[in-house]
Scaffold this active site. Structure first.
Site, PDB file in Angstrom:
ATOM      1  N   LYS A  32      38.928  35.564  35.891  1.00  0.00           N
ATOM      2  CA  LYS A  32      39.460  36.909  36.096  1.00  0.00           C
ATOM      3  C   LYS A  32      38.696  37.567  37.230  1.00  0.00           C
ATOM      4  CE  LYS A  32      38.377  40.607  33.581  1.00  0.00           C
ATOM      5  NZ  LYS A  32      38.060  41.685  34.572  1.00  0.00           N
ATOM      6  N   ASP A  59      42.917  41.186  38.087  1.00  0.00           N
ATOM      7  CA  ASP A  59      42.890  42.309  37.145  1.00  0.00           C
ATOM      8  C   ASP A  59      42.645  43.622  37.895  1.00  0.00           C
ATOM      9  OD1 ASP A  59      42.626  43.859  34.839  1.00  0.00           O
ATOM     10  OD2 ASP A  59      40.519  43.325  34.579  1.00  0.00           O
ATOM     11  N   LYS A  61      44.952  46.367  37.429  1.00  0.00           N
ATOM     12  CA  LYS A  61      45.478  47.433  36.552  1.00  0.00           C
ATOM     13  C   LYS A  61      46.200  48.531  37.345  1.00  0.00           C
ATOM     14  CE  LYS A  61      41.751  46.926  33.100  1.00  0.00           C
ATOM     15  NZ  LYS A  61      40.770  46.121  33.878  1.00  0.00           N
ATOM     16  N   ASP A  64      50.607  53.784  39.253  1.00  0.00           N
ATOM     17  CA  ASP A  64      50.974  54.759  40.275  1.00  0.00           C
ATOM     18  C   ASP A  64      52.478  54.984  40.160  1.00  0.00           C
ATOM     19  OD1 ASP A  64      51.006  56.349  42.713  1.00  0.00           O
ATOM     20  OD2 ASP A  64      49.183  55.272  43.296  1.00  0.00           O
ATOM     21  N   PRO A  66      56.393  54.370  40.754  1.00  0.00           N
ATOM     22  CA  PRO A  66      57.043  53.061  40.809  1.00  0.00           C
ATOM     23  C   PRO A  66      57.129  52.444  42.196  1.00  0.00           C
ATOM     24  CG  PRO A  66      58.207  54.457  39.260  1.00  0.00           C
ATOM     25  CD  PRO A  66      57.170  55.329  39.922  1.00  0.00           C
ATOM     26  N   THR A 119      39.856  48.162  25.661  1.00  0.00           N
ATOM     27  CA  THR A 119      39.094  47.849  24.452  1.00  0.00           C
ATOM     28  C   THR A 119      37.853  48.724  24.314  1.00  0.00           C
ATOM     29  OG1 THR A 119      38.049  46.023  25.662  1.00  0.00           O
ATOM     30  CG2 THR A 119      39.885  45.479  24.198  1.00  0.00           C
ATOM     31  N   ARG A 211      30.320  38.852  30.054  1.00  0.00           N
ATOM     32  CA  ARG A 211      28.867  38.769  29.940  1.00  0.00           C
ATOM     33  C   ARG A 211      28.344  37.695  28.984  1.00  0.00           C
ATOM     34  NH1 ARG A 211      28.540  45.217  29.473  1.00  0.00           N
ATOM     35  NH2 ARG A 211      30.674  44.742  28.785  1.00  0.00           N
TER      36      ARG A 211
END
Length: 236
Positions: A32, A59, A61, A64, A66, A119, A211
């Site tokens: 990732k 990744d 994310k 904004d 469309p 998360t 980690r």
């Protein structure tokens, strides 16, 4: 795509990344690449990693209007990544635009998923900070349903939510789950977490682990442990 462990390569330089990857002489882990490394090194880092033979989850994310997301995804589709994402909070319209932008003229595209709730977000934080006055589980499932309506392939969610997401969206709807830690490890800044074995049991298709692998004394051994726990003893 079969179940897999995705290593979150949250490094801030190409030097640190390749020093980490050079320890893997037998495996080519699924990686990732997040904002930290992408913003530090630019699109070229994706191409270099791909040339080494790794699958890539980019990744970023996106969230904004469309049209902006559609144009950004059209650019990202040229990087030949395997998986990328948007925020489901951007609405069904934005997710549909992302899918349109990501799809190449020949009809091929990377997998596209959406983030439901991070998360690190607890129900209390969601309600107090974001003024979303529903239960966290209800919001996650609603966002997942919207993602399916938009035509995307799955969602990023907590492993604790993977099973219920599949109940709502179907068994083929992918669940990519960060928030995975070894039973004897530290939680860090994650709130909704579980172990690799429990994530598999709960229905995760892919787990994203950072980690516990990247900061381990022996990253290769930690990766192999994670693979074995998540795949339940299957050949890795």
């Amino acid at each position: 795509m079969s179940k897999d462990v995705i290593i979150a390569c949250d490094f801030n330089s190409k030097k640190d990344l390749f020093a980490f990857l050079d320890q893997f002489t037998e495996e080519k882990p699924f990686l990732k690449i997040g904002m930290e490394l992408f913003y530090a090194e630019g699109p070229a880092i994706v191409k270099e990693i791909k040339a080494r033979g790794h699958k890539i989850f980019l990744d970023l994310k996106l969230h904004d209007i469309p049209n902006t997301v559609k144009k950004a995804m059209a650019v990202l589709s040229n990087l030949d990544v395997d998986l990328c994402n948007v925020h489901a909070a951007g609405t069904i319209s934005m997710m549909e635009a992302a899918l349109e932008g990501l799809t190449r003229p020949d009809g091929t595209r990377p997998l596209l998923i959406a983030v439901t709730q991070l998360t690190s977000t607890s129900e209390e934080r969601m309600q107090n900070d974001l003024l979303i006055n529903r239960s966290l589980n209800e919001v996650v499932l609603h966002y997942a349903a919207n993602t399916k309506i938009a035509g995307l392939d799955g969602v990023v969610c907590s492993p604790l939510e993977a099973g219920t997401v599949k109940e709502v969206c179907g068994k083929d709807f992918l669940t990519i789950t960060p928030g995975v830690r070894f039973a004897d490890g530290e939680a860090g800044d994650q709130v909704r977490i579980t172990t690799p074995a429990k994530a598999r049991e709960l229905g995760s298709d892919y787990i994203v682990v950072g980690r516990p692998i990247t900061q381990a004394d022996n990253p290769v051994a930690a990766y192999r442990r994670c693979m074995n726990e998540f795949l339940g003893g299957e050949t890795v």
